[in-house]
Design an enzyme around this catalytic site. Structure first.
Site, PDB file in Angstrom:
ATOM      1  CB  SER A  53      -0.926  -0.015   1.217  1.00 48.07           C
ATOM      2  OG  SER A  53      -0.206  -0.324   2.383  1.00 48.07           O
ATOM      3  CD  GLU A 113       0.637   7.565   5.290  1.00 47.37           C
ATOM      4  OE1 GLU A 113       0.535   6.464   5.855  1.00 47.37           O
ATOM      5  OE2 GLU A 113       1.086   8.576   5.841  1.00 47.37           O
ATOM      6  CG  ASP A 157       0.934  14.065  14.823  1.00 44.66           C
ATOM      7  OD1 ASP A 157       1.280  13.282  15.721  1.00 44.66           O
ATOM      8  OD2 ASP A 157       1.250  13.937  13.628  1.00 44.66           O
ATOM      9  CG  PHE A 203       9.703  12.605   9.686  1.00 44.29           C
ATOM     10  CD1 PHE A 203       8.625  13.394  10.063  1.00 44.29           C
ATOM     11  CD2 PHE A 203       9.463  11.295   9.308  1.00 44.29           C
ATOM     12  CE1 PHE A 203       7.338  12.881  10.066  1.00 44.29           C
ATOM     13  CE2 PHE A 203       8.179  10.770   9.319  1.00 44.29           C
ATOM     14  CZ  PHE A 203       7.117  11.565   9.696  1.00 44.29           C
ATOM     15  CG  HIS A 253       1.254   1.775   4.802  1.00 45.01           C
ATOM     16  ND1 HIS A 253       0.163   1.878   3.974  1.00 45.01           N
ATOM     17  CD2 HIS A 253       1.403   3.010   5.375  1.00 45.01           C
ATOM     18  CE1 HIS A 253      -0.339   3.107   4.040  1.00 45.01           C
ATOM     19  NE2 HIS A 253       0.399   3.807   4.872  1.00 45.01           N
TER      20      HIS A 253
HETATM   21  P1  FAD Z   1      -3.313   6.617  20.703  1.00 43.58           P
HETATM   22  O1  FAD Z   1      -3.465   5.177  20.383  1.00 43.58           O
HETATM   23  O2  FAD Z   1      -4.432   7.281  21.409  1.00 43.58           O
HETATM   24  O3  FAD Z   1      -1.968   6.757  21.542  1.00 43.58           O
HETATM   25  C1  FAD Z   1      -1.419   8.038  21.883  1.00 43.58           C
HETATM   26  C2  FAD Z   1      -0.614   7.926  23.168  1.00 43.58           C
HETATM   27  O4  FAD Z   1      -1.505   7.697  24.259  1.00 43.58           O
HETATM   28  C3  FAD Z   1       0.369   6.752  23.184  1.00 43.58           C
HETATM   29  O5  FAD Z   1       1.499   7.149  23.901  1.00 43.58           O
HETATM   30  C4  FAD Z   1      -0.386   5.654  23.911  1.00 43.58           C
HETATM   31  O6  FAD Z   1       0.503   4.742  24.558  1.00 43.58           O
HETATM   32  C5  FAD Z   1      -1.212   6.457  24.911  1.00 43.58           C
HETATM   33  N1  FAD Z   1      -2.507   5.842  25.227  1.00 43.58           N
HETATM   34  C6  FAD Z   1      -3.362   5.232  24.397  1.00 43.58           C
HETATM   35  N2  FAD Z   1      -4.467   4.831  25.068  1.00 43.58           N
HETATM   36  C7  FAD Z   1      -4.291   5.231  26.356  1.00 43.58           C
HETATM   37  C8  FAD Z   1      -5.075   5.124  27.546  1.00 43.58           C
HETATM   38  N3  FAD Z   1      -6.266   4.519  27.532  1.00 43.58           N
HETATM   39  N4  FAD Z   1      -4.568   5.680  28.672  1.00 43.58           N
HETATM   40  C9  FAD Z   1      -3.380   6.296  28.707  1.00 43.58           C
HETATM   41  N5  FAD Z   1      -2.585   6.422  27.604  1.00 43.58           N
HETATM   42  C10 FAD Z   1      -3.040   5.902  26.455  1.00 43.58           C
HETATM   43  N6  FAD Z   1      -1.575  11.855  12.435  1.00 43.58           N
HETATM   44  C11 FAD Z   1      -2.418  12.725  11.810  1.00 43.58           C
HETATM   45  O7  FAD Z   1      -2.665  13.817  12.332  1.00 43.58           O
HETATM   46  N7  FAD Z   1      -2.997  12.398  10.612  1.00 43.58           N
HETATM   47  C12 FAD Z   1      -2.783  11.204   9.991  1.00 43.58           C
HETATM   48  O8  FAD Z   1      -3.310  10.957   8.902  1.00 43.58           O
HETATM   49  C13 FAD Z   1      -1.913  10.260  10.633  1.00 43.58           C
HETATM   50  N8  FAD Z   1      -1.670   9.035  10.095  1.00 43.58           N
HETATM   51  C14 FAD Z   1      -0.877   8.139  10.764  1.00 43.58           C
HETATM   52  C15 FAD Z   1      -0.686   6.845  10.219  1.00 43.58           C
HETATM   53  C16 FAD Z   1       0.124   5.914  10.870  1.00 43.58           C
HETATM   54  C17 FAD Z   1       0.291   4.539  10.293  1.00 43.58           C
HETATM   55  C18 FAD Z   1       0.784   6.277  12.086  1.00 43.58           C
HETATM   56  C19 FAD Z   1       1.695   5.306  12.757  1.00 43.58           C
HETATM   57  C20 FAD Z   1       0.599   7.544  12.618  1.00 43.58           C
HETATM   58  C21 FAD Z   1      -0.245   8.479  11.984  1.00 43.58           C
HETATM   59  N9  FAD Z   1      -0.474   9.753  12.514  1.00 43.58           N
HETATM   60  C22 FAD Z   1      -1.314  10.631  11.875  1.00 43.58           C
HETATM   61  C23 FAD Z   1       0.201  10.184  13.744  1.00 43.58           C
HETATM   62  C24 FAD Z   1      -0.644   9.919  14.997  1.00 43.58           C
HETATM   63  O9  FAD Z   1      -1.819  10.708  14.973  1.00 43.58           O
HETATM   64  C25 FAD Z   1       0.242  10.284  16.206  1.00 43.58           C
HETATM   65  O10 FAD Z   1       1.281   9.371  16.330  1.00 43.58           O
HETATM   66  C26 FAD Z   1      -0.517  10.492  17.510  1.00 43.58           C
HETATM   67  O11 FAD Z   1       0.374  11.151  18.393  1.00 43.58           O
HETATM   68  C27 FAD Z   1      -0.977   9.216  18.181  1.00 43.58           C
HETATM   69  O12 FAD Z   1      -2.011   8.629  17.509  1.00 43.58           O
HETATM   70  P2  FAD Z   1      -2.556   7.170  17.932  1.00 43.58           P
HETATM   71  O13 FAD Z   1      -3.723   6.898  17.108  1.00 43.58           O
HETATM   72  O14 FAD Z   1      -1.464   6.177  17.942  1.00 43.58           O
HETATM   73  O15 FAD Z   1      -3.023   7.498  19.443  1.00 43.58           O
END
Ligand code: FAD
Length: 286
Positions: free
Chosen positions: A15, A17, A109, A218, A268
């Site tokens: 895939s 991105e 983010d 980055f 990916h």
């Molecule tokens: P979460 O899973 O919520 O995790 C965030 C943090 O909180 C982690 O440190 C985790 O350990 C902690 N955490 C999770 N659940 C809990 C809980 N219940 N209690 C306490 N702590 C917790 N960003 C964008 O803005 N746009 C995009 O399109 C985008 N695409 C991405 C695609 C991929 C494949 C990846 C790997 C990242 C992408 N990101 C994107 C970045 C992402 O939004 C950031 O890394 C963000 O900081 C964390 O997102 P997450 O979904 O992993 O969050």
């Protein structure tokens, strides 16, 4: 088609991105590069959402175009930073109406200019809350993000894995990882996830190095490491983009081959809206 069906068939998924372009020249560049990458018949392509402060409408328009005008299988990135349930429900309806069946659901983010995530009145604190909300609708195949070198905010890898497990319990069908360069991190991450009871496919994220200065910045931001040996190889050619490309692509080819040989369910590619490196790597590993 739902991506989980491709993965369940045991086919390797490949895939690409993209991110929404911001001006005319980058629209043109994206068009040319999507054209090149389509020839590789990817399993699916994805479009980022709101990353780096980009326009959210542009993201929706681009995923709609690729899904419905070009006809590729797509996965929309979607984040819940500061979003209300009403907004998310509206956006999920949009994806459903546009026949976009696959979503990668993320927390997102921090907004542009802020370095730390502080929830400002949103209904979702973590990606798992968003995944739970969307999975209950039973309309989408859902992916979540994984971090082989641990998410920069997490206390340690074990707590990160516990949160990953929660995302799967809430309804994530597969995981796409943050980029990494040392496959040992990926193997360790998968082993830890399996031990914790995470059984869904974990697809590694690959970013070929084509600009050393950019990638140093980055990787620092996302908490990924460039292996020492690769740094030594690249450092003398900081200003030589052609040589950097040669080293970066050759490294990525080896990295991808090794991952596939060791059971990765697919790859990916973070294409950065460019096609040359991905085409060169892909042609060499297929
Ligand atoms: P979460 O899973 O919520 O995790 C965030 C943090 O909180 C982690 O440190 C985790 O350990 C902690 N955490 C999770 N659940 C809990 C809980 N219940 N209690 C306490 N702590 C917790 N960003 C964008 O803005 N746009 C995009 O399109 C985008 N695409 C991405 C695609 C991929 C494949 C990846 C790997 C990242 C992408 N990101 C994107 C970045 C992402 O939004 C950031 O890394 C963000 O900081 C964390 O997102 P997450 O979904 O992993 O969050």
């Amino acid at each position: 088609m739902k991506i989980r069906e491709i993965l369940q068939r045991g086919e390797k998924s490949f895939s690409f991105e993209f991110f929404p372009p911001k001006n005319y020249s980058s629209i043109l560049e994206l068009g040319i590069n999507v054209g090149q990458l389509i020839k590789l018949s990817p399993s699916f392509v994805s479009v980022t959402y709101g990353a780096g402060g980009s326009n959210q409408d542009a993201s929706f328009n681009l995923i709609d175009y690729i899904n419905n005008k070009i006809g590729l299988i797509t996965m929309a990135h979607y984040t819940c930073v500061n979003a209300t349930k009403e907004k998310v429900a509206r956006d999920l309806d949009f994806f459903h109406e546009k026949n976009i069946e696959n979503l990668i659901l993320l927390r997102g983010d921090p907004p542009k200019g802020e370095s730390e995530f502080i929830n400002k009145g949103g209904d979702f604190h973590h990606a798992s809350d968003l995944i739970d909300f969307a999975a209950k609708q039973n309309r989408f195949c859902i992916a979540a993000a994984g971090y082989p070198e641990a998410h920069p905010e997490s206390i340690d890898l074990d707590s990160d894995i516990a949160h990953l497990k929660n995302k799967v319990a809430m309804g994530a069908d597969f995981i796409v990882t943050q980029l990494f360069f040392d496959n040992a991190y990926y193997y360790d991450y998968v082993a830890r996830a399996r031990k914790a009871g995470v059984t869904v496919p974990i697809v590694p994220g690959i970013m070929p190095i084509t600009n050393f200065t950019q990638i140093k910045k980055f990787t620092k931001m996302i908490g990924a490491k460039i292996p020492e040996a690769l740094v030594h190889q690249l450092e003398p050619y900081q200003d030589d983009l052609a040589k950097t490309y040669e080293i970066g692509v050759e490294f990525a080819i080896r990295q991808c081959r090794e991952l596939l040989d060791n059971g990765a369910p697919g790859l990916h590619f973070y294409t950065l809206n460019k096609s040359r490196a991905t085409v060169d790597i892909f042609s060499s590993i297929k």
